[in-house]
Design an enzyme around this catalytic site. Sequence first.
Site, PDB file in Angstrom:
ATOM      1  N   ASN A  69       0.842  -1.198   0.000  1.00  0.00           N
ATOM      2  CA  ASN A  69       0.000   0.000   0.000  1.00  0.00           C
ATOM      3  C   ASN A  69       0.875   1.245   0.000  1.00  0.00           C
ATOM      4  O   ASN A  69       1.967   1.265   0.581  1.00  0.00           O
ATOM      5  CB  ASN A  69      -0.990   0.005   1.172  1.00  0.00           C
ATOM      6  CG  ASN A  69      -0.347  -0.158   2.526  1.00  0.00           C
ATOM      7  OD1 ASN A  69       0.672  -0.850   2.675  1.00  0.00           O
ATOM      8  ND2 ASN A  69      -0.923   0.461   3.541  1.00  0.00           N
ATOM      9  N   CYS A 121     -10.193  -4.904   0.382  1.00  0.00           N
ATOM     10  CA  CYS A 121     -11.322  -3.960   0.373  1.00  0.00           C
ATOM     11  C   CYS A 121     -12.189  -4.207  -0.863  1.00  0.00           C
ATOM     12  O   CYS A 121     -11.799  -4.914  -1.799  1.00  0.00           O
ATOM     13  CB  CYS A 121     -10.813  -2.527   0.422  1.00  0.00           C
ATOM     14  SG  CYS A 121     -10.213  -1.902  -1.161  1.00  0.00           S
ATOM     15  N   GLU A 131      -2.980  -4.681  -3.030  1.00  0.00           N
ATOM     16  CA  GLU A 131      -3.489  -5.585  -4.067  1.00  0.00           C
ATOM     17  C   GLU A 131      -3.517  -4.898  -5.433  1.00  0.00           C
ATOM     18  O   GLU A 131      -3.126  -5.472  -6.450  1.00  0.00           O
ATOM     19  CB  GLU A 131      -4.916  -6.052  -3.727  1.00  0.00           C
ATOM     20  CG  GLU A 131      -5.036  -6.808  -2.419  1.00  0.00           C
ATOM     21  CD  GLU A 131      -5.321  -5.902  -1.224  1.00  0.00           C
ATOM     22  OE1 GLU A 131      -4.749  -4.792  -1.155  1.00  0.00           O
ATOM     23  OE2 GLU A 131      -6.105  -6.313  -0.353  1.00  0.00           O
ATOM     24  N   CYS A 139     -10.643  -3.275  -4.303  1.00  0.00           N
ATOM     25  CA  CYS A 139      -9.689  -4.280  -4.798  1.00  0.00           C
ATOM     26  C   CYS A 139     -10.420  -5.519  -5.300  1.00  0.00           C
ATOM     27  O   CYS A 139     -10.013  -6.124  -6.300  1.00  0.00           O
ATOM     28  CB  CYS A 139      -8.675  -4.630  -3.709  1.00  0.00           C
ATOM     29  SG  CYS A 139      -7.524  -3.270  -3.383  1.00  0.00           S
TER      30      CYS A 139
HETATM   31  N1  THU Z   1      -5.307  -1.361   2.469  1.00  0.00           N
HETATM   32  C1  THU Z   1      -4.754  -2.210   1.552  1.00  0.00           C
HETATM   33  O1  THU Z   1      -3.590  -2.062   1.169  1.00  0.00           O
HETATM   34  N2  THU Z   1      -5.531  -3.205   1.053  1.00  0.00           N
HETATM   35  C2  THU Z   1      -6.835  -3.412   1.384  1.00  0.00           C
HETATM   36  O2  THU Z   1      -7.507  -4.200   0.745  1.00  0.00           O
HETATM   37  C3  THU Z   1      -7.412  -2.691   2.502  1.00  0.00           C
HETATM   38  C4  THU Z   1      -6.673  -1.488   2.946  1.00  0.00           C
HETATM   39  C5  THU Z   1      -4.490  -0.262   2.978  1.00  0.00           C
HETATM   40  C6  THU Z   1      -4.961   1.112   2.591  1.00  0.00           C
HETATM   41  C7  THU Z   1      -4.413   1.959   3.713  1.00  0.00           C
HETATM   42  O3  THU Z   1      -3.103   2.349   3.359  1.00  0.00           O
HETATM   43  C8  THU Z   1      -4.362   1.022   4.919  1.00  0.00           C
HETATM   44  O4  THU Z   1      -4.506  -0.283   4.398  1.00  0.00           O
HETATM   45  C9  THU Z   1      -5.443   1.275   5.950  1.00  0.00           C
HETATM   46  O5  THU Z   1      -6.698   1.265   5.389  1.00  0.00           O
END
Ligand code: THU
Length: 146
Positions: free
Chosen positions: A51, A99, A64, A102
């Site tokens: 992320n 999420c 993702e 994604c």
């Molecule tokens: N995040 C992800 O990288 N993938 C997900 O599917 C859910 C959330 C990240 C986004 C943000 O940087 C942190 O997790 C908190 O939400």
Amino acid sequence: MSIENKNAAITPTELIDYAKQAMKKAYCPYSGYKVGAALLTKDGRVFTGCNIENASFTPTVCAERTAFFKAISEGNTDFSAIAIVGGKDGVISGVFPPCGVCRQVMSEFCDPRTFKVYLGTETDEYKSLTLAELLPYGFSKSNVNI
Ligand code: THU
């Protein structure tokens, strides 16, 4: 650039290990949640992602989607599985599910019945789900007639 695994079939545990390595690269000064993903192509390549947050918040991209967009931008569109791990300050504590955005991106490129999502944990245990289980009754290109 991908990690090539031409000669050896990769196991879910190995894919999760790649995700754990990718998690260390997370740029997350705002939330502190480090997330890593490792996307496996049908021909054995692995694309990792983390992320990447932003001071303006909305440009933040999930691990993702980083992995998907790296792979697609390098000409790879056939995928068999993705491994995902995450946790506050990089400490994994149970599964870290993808999420909705994604899941939607996955549904653009992956067969919901066969594409596997491995949710890693701090131990060797992991949860294996199909995209159809994660996104039932999803909206995809089959619903668009243009
Ligand atoms: N995040 C992800 O990288 N993938 C997900 O599917 C859910 C959330 C990240 C986004 C943000 O940087 C942190 O997790 C908190 O939400």
